[in-house]
Scaffold this motif. Structure first.
Motif, PDB file in Angstrom:
ATOM      1  N   LEU A   3       9.799   2.212   6.176  1.00  0.00           N
ATOM      2  CA  LEU A   3       9.650   3.740   6.061  1.00  0.00           C
ATOM      3  C   LEU A   3       9.963   4.320   7.120  1.00  0.00           C
ATOM      4  O   LEU A   3      10.105   3.918   8.363  1.00  0.00           O
ATOM      5  CB  LEU A   3       8.174   4.127   5.647  1.00  0.00           C
ATOM      6  N   PRO A   4      10.266   5.827   7.110  1.00  0.00           N
ATOM      7  CA  PRO A   4      10.706   6.513   8.377  1.00  0.00           C
ATOM      8  C   PRO A   4       9.788   6.206   9.671  1.00  0.00           C
ATOM      9  O   PRO A   4      10.447   6.397  10.847  1.00  0.00           O
ATOM     10  CB  PRO A   4      10.692   7.911   8.136  1.00  0.00           C
ATOM     11  N   ASP A   5       8.590   6.409   9.426  1.00  0.00           N
ATOM     12  CA  ASP A   5       7.659   6.361  10.528  1.00  0.00           C
ATOM     13  C   ASP A   5       6.687   4.999  10.569  1.00  0.00           C
ATOM     14  O   ASP A   5       5.809   4.967  11.183  1.00  0.00           O
ATOM     15  CB  ASP A   5       6.671   7.535  10.479  1.00  0.00           C
ATOM     16  N   GLY A   6       7.375   4.064  10.084  1.00  0.00           N
ATOM     17  CA  GLY A   6       6.599   2.833  10.288  1.00  0.00           C
ATOM     18  C   GLY A   6       7.012   1.688   9.125  1.00  0.00           C
ATOM     19  O   GLY A   6       7.485   1.802   8.277  1.00  0.00           O
ATOM     20  N   ASN A   7       5.911   0.671   9.346  1.00  0.00           N
ATOM     21  CA  ASN A   7       6.068  -0.439   8.454  1.00  0.00           C
ATOM     22  C   ASN A   7       5.052  -0.114   7.328  1.00  0.00           C
ATOM     23  O   ASN A   7       4.112  -0.272   7.568  1.00  0.00           O
ATOM     24  CB  ASN A   7       6.037  -1.688   9.051  1.00  0.00           C
ATOM     25  N   GLY A   8       5.424  -0.148   5.921  1.00  0.00           N
ATOM     26  CA  GLY A   8       4.510   0.001   4.893  1.00  0.00           C
ATOM     27  C   GLY A   8       3.565  -1.139   4.735  1.00  0.00           C
ATOM     28  O   GLY A   8       2.322  -0.970   4.368  1.00  0.00           O
ATOM     29  N   LEU A   9       3.852  -2.583   5.276  1.00  0.00           N
ATOM     30  CA  LEU A   9       3.113  -3.523   5.330  1.00  0.00           C
ATOM     31  C   LEU A   9       1.633  -3.162   6.268  1.00  0.00           C
ATOM     32  O   LEU A   9       0.604  -3.748   5.758  1.00  0.00           O
ATOM     33  CB  LEU A   9       3.686  -4.943   6.056  1.00  0.00           C
ATOM     34  N   ASP A  10       2.047  -2.689   7.284  1.00  0.00           N
ATOM     35  CA  ASP A  10       0.697  -2.385   8.464  1.00  0.00           C
ATOM     36  C   ASP A  10      -0.026  -1.314   7.767  1.00  0.00           C
ATOM     37  O   ASP A  10      -1.352  -1.656   7.592  1.00  0.00           O
ATOM     38  CB  ASP A  10       1.309  -1.736   9.577  1.00  0.00           C
ATOM     39  N   PHE A  11       0.342  -0.239   6.819  1.00  0.00           N
ATOM     40  CA  PHE A  11      -0.469   0.354   6.001  1.00  0.00           C
ATOM     41  C   PHE A  11      -1.148  -0.380   4.851  1.00  0.00           C
ATOM     42  O   PHE A  11      -2.588  -0.059   4.851  1.00  0.00           O
ATOM     43  CB  PHE A  11       0.426   1.383   5.469  1.00  0.00           C
ATOM     44  N   MET A  12      -0.595  -1.177   4.344  1.00  0.00           N
ATOM     45  CA  MET A  12      -1.364  -1.906   3.402  1.00  0.00           C
ATOM     46  C   MET A  12      -2.609  -2.876   3.899  1.00  0.00           C
ATOM     47  O   MET A  12      -3.457  -3.105   3.364  1.00  0.00           O
ATOM     48  CB  MET A  12      -0.154  -2.873   2.729  1.00  0.00           C
ATOM     49  N   LYS A  13      -2.100  -3.571   4.957  1.00  0.00           N
ATOM     50  CA  LYS A  13      -3.377  -4.211   5.706  1.00  0.00           C
ATOM     51  C   LYS A  13      -4.514  -3.466   5.806  1.00  0.00           C
ATOM     52  O   LYS A  13      -5.535  -3.862   5.575  1.00  0.00           O
ATOM     53  CB  LYS A  13      -2.811  -4.890   6.883  1.00  0.00           C
ATOM     54  N   ARG A  14      -4.148  -2.035   6.435  1.00  0.00           N
ATOM     55  CA  ARG A  14      -5.547  -1.211   6.569  1.00  0.00           C
ATOM     56  C   ARG A  14      -6.079  -0.741   5.314  1.00  0.00           C
ATOM     57  O   ARG A  14      -7.341  -0.869   5.270  1.00  0.00           O
ATOM     58  CB  ARG A  14      -4.858  -0.151   7.161  1.00  0.00           C
ATOM     59  N   VAL A  15      -5.213  -0.726   4.166  1.00  0.00           N
ATOM     60  CA  VAL A  15      -5.995  -0.258   2.782  1.00  0.00           C
ATOM     61  C   VAL A  15      -6.818  -1.535   2.302  1.00  0.00           C
ATOM     62  O   VAL A  15      -7.750  -1.333   1.717  1.00  0.00           O
ATOM     63  CB  VAL A  15      -4.828  -0.018   1.928  1.00  0.00           C
ATOM     64  N   ARG A  16      -6.266  -2.720   2.564  1.00  0.00           N
ATOM     65  CA  ARG A  16      -7.019  -3.857   2.072  1.00  0.00           C
ATOM     66  C   ARG A  16      -8.186  -4.255   2.919  1.00  0.00           C
ATOM     67  O   ARG A  16      -9.374  -4.604   2.262  1.00  0.00           O
ATOM     68  CB  ARG A  16      -6.014  -5.117   2.241  1.00  0.00           C
ATOM     69  N   GLU A  17      -8.150  -3.813   4.057  1.00  0.00           N
ATOM     70  CA  GLU A  17      -9.510  -4.042   4.873  1.00  0.00           C
ATOM     71  C   GLU A  17     -10.744  -3.132   4.578  1.00  0.00           C
ATOM     72  O   GLU A  17     -11.721  -3.372   4.480  1.00  0.00           O
ATOM     73  CB  GLU A  17      -9.193  -3.698   6.362  1.00  0.00           C
ATOM     74  N   SER A  18     -10.332  -1.938   3.890  1.00  0.00           N
ATOM     75  CA  SER A  18     -11.027  -0.969   3.310  1.00  0.00           C
ATOM     76  C   SER A  18     -11.735  -1.173   1.721  1.00  0.00           C
ATOM     77  O   SER A  18     -12.478  -0.429   1.656  1.00  0.00           O
ATOM     78  CB  SER A  18     -10.532   0.658   3.697  1.00  0.00           C
ATOM     79  N   TYR A  78       2.210 -10.636   0.508  1.00  0.00           N
ATOM     80  CA  TYR A  78       0.946 -11.157  -0.058  1.00  0.00           C
ATOM     81  C   TYR A  78      -0.023 -11.131   1.159  1.00  0.00           C
ATOM     82  O   TYR A  78      -1.242 -11.024   0.994  1.00  0.00           O
ATOM     83  CB  TYR A  78       1.232 -12.383  -0.813  1.00  0.00           C
ATOM     84  N   GLY A  79       0.555 -11.601   2.146  1.00  0.00           N
ATOM     85  CA  GLY A  79      -0.219 -11.688   3.421  1.00  0.00           C
ATOM     86  C   GLY A  79      -0.950 -10.301   3.835  1.00  0.00           C
ATOM     87  O   GLY A  79      -1.837 -10.332   4.478  1.00  0.00           O
ATOM     88  N   ALA A  80      -0.114  -9.371   3.573  1.00  0.00           N
ATOM     89  CA  ALA A  80      -0.622  -8.039   4.024  1.00  0.00           C
ATOM     90  C   ALA A  80      -1.694  -7.322   2.729  1.00  0.00           C
ATOM     91  O   ALA A  80      -2.193  -6.414   3.145  1.00  0.00           O
ATOM     92  CB  ALA A  80       0.385  -6.794   3.970  1.00  0.00           C
ATOM     93  N   GLY A  81      -1.821  -8.337   1.940  1.00  0.00           N
ATOM     94  CA  GLY A  81      -2.832  -7.873   0.749  1.00  0.00           C
ATOM     95  C   GLY A  81      -2.001  -7.516  -0.478  1.00  0.00           C
ATOM     96  O   GLY A  81      -2.932  -7.021  -1.366  1.00  0.00           O
ATOM     97  N   ALA A  82      -0.774  -7.679  -0.715  1.00  0.00           N
ATOM     98  CA  ALA A  82      -0.116  -6.843  -2.028  1.00  0.00           C
ATOM     99  C   ALA A  82      -0.742  -7.948  -3.122  1.00  0.00           C
ATOM    100  O   ALA A  82      -1.034  -9.210  -3.011  1.00  0.00           O
ATOM    101  CB  ALA A  82       1.352  -7.071  -1.883  1.00  0.00           C
TER     102      ALA A  82
END
Length: 231
Positions: free
Chosen positions: A55-70, A91-95
């Motif tokens: 994505l233009p402003d970062g990596n979607g995997l990082d966002f997914m990790k935060r979502v999975r934690e919540s 999958y490691g990011a929570g997909a």
């Protein structure tokens, strides 16, 4: 129908997915950046996240990790990368699932429809799960094998419940750690999941050398290998 947060920076792909899903009755919140996604997710708490990785402003995997934690939002990756290592990172990011570009909108729609159908069916079902010769009463927190009750530790119960409530889904070591062991601030090391899997197998598997229920997917994680029936 369900609510979906779509993060895709390619305008034509974004519009095509959003149009298709809205036509099928889903409420779609579409955006192109992680900054927009953060705000939309906080405001709407969607049932499903469809996320591009680059994505233009970062990596979607990082966002997914935060979502999975919540929480346990269902997450589906969209990416042009289709190598094994990319799948492992996703999958490691929570997909929960992965779709490599270019993809068919019809196939994507079928995956989404299947998820919401499973969710609806689960919501209408009772609190008992059956799989092979195992029976789990969720409300009473009791497990039976061939009609005889087996006794589990707290972590074993949480692990078994997590696996049985996500049949057919690959659950990574990180997902299991975050969902089951790390939430209470407990100290865990890299062997925590493997140790608990081994102990649980000793109690539920007819033959631990040839697991029927808890199967290992090399490099990805674990999956519940038998059909689940909800009563």
């Amino acid at each position: 129908m369900g609510t979906i947060l779509l993060i895709e920076d390619d305008e034509s792909v974004n519009r095509g997915i959003a149009f298709t899903l809205e036509k099928e009755g889903y409420q779609v919140y579409a955006c192109k950046t992680l900054r927009e996604a953060e705000a939309l997710f906080a405001e709407h708490e969607p049932d499903m996240l469809i996320c591009d990785i680059n994505l233009p402003d970062g990596n979607g995997l990082d966002f997914m990790k935060r979502v999975r934690e919540s929480g346990d939002t269902y997450m589906l990756c969209l990416t042009a990368n289709d190598t094994e290592s990319d799948f492992v990172m996703g999958y490691g990011a929570g997909a929960d699932d992965y779709v490599a570009k270019p993809f068919s909108l019809a196939v994507l729609s079928m995956k989404i429809q299947a998820y919401f159908q499973r969710k609806e069916k689960a919501g209408k079902s009772g609190k008992e799960l059956r799989s092979g010769n195992l029976r789990m009463n969720i409300e009473e927190m009791r497990v039976f094998r061939e009609g005889k009750e087996i006794f589990l530790t707290r972590n074993e119960w949480k692990l078994l419940s997590f696996l049985m409530q996500h049949p057919g889904q690959i659950l990574s070591k990180n997902q299991i750690l975050e969902q089951l062991f790390d939430v209470d601030g407990e100290f865990v090391d890299e062997n925590t999941v493997a140790v608990n899997i081994r102990r649980l197998r000793e109690k539920v598997e007819p033959d631990t050398a040839k697991p029927e229920y808890i199967k290992n997917i090399r490099g990805l994680g674990y999956i519940w290998g038998k059909e689940i029936v909800r009563k």
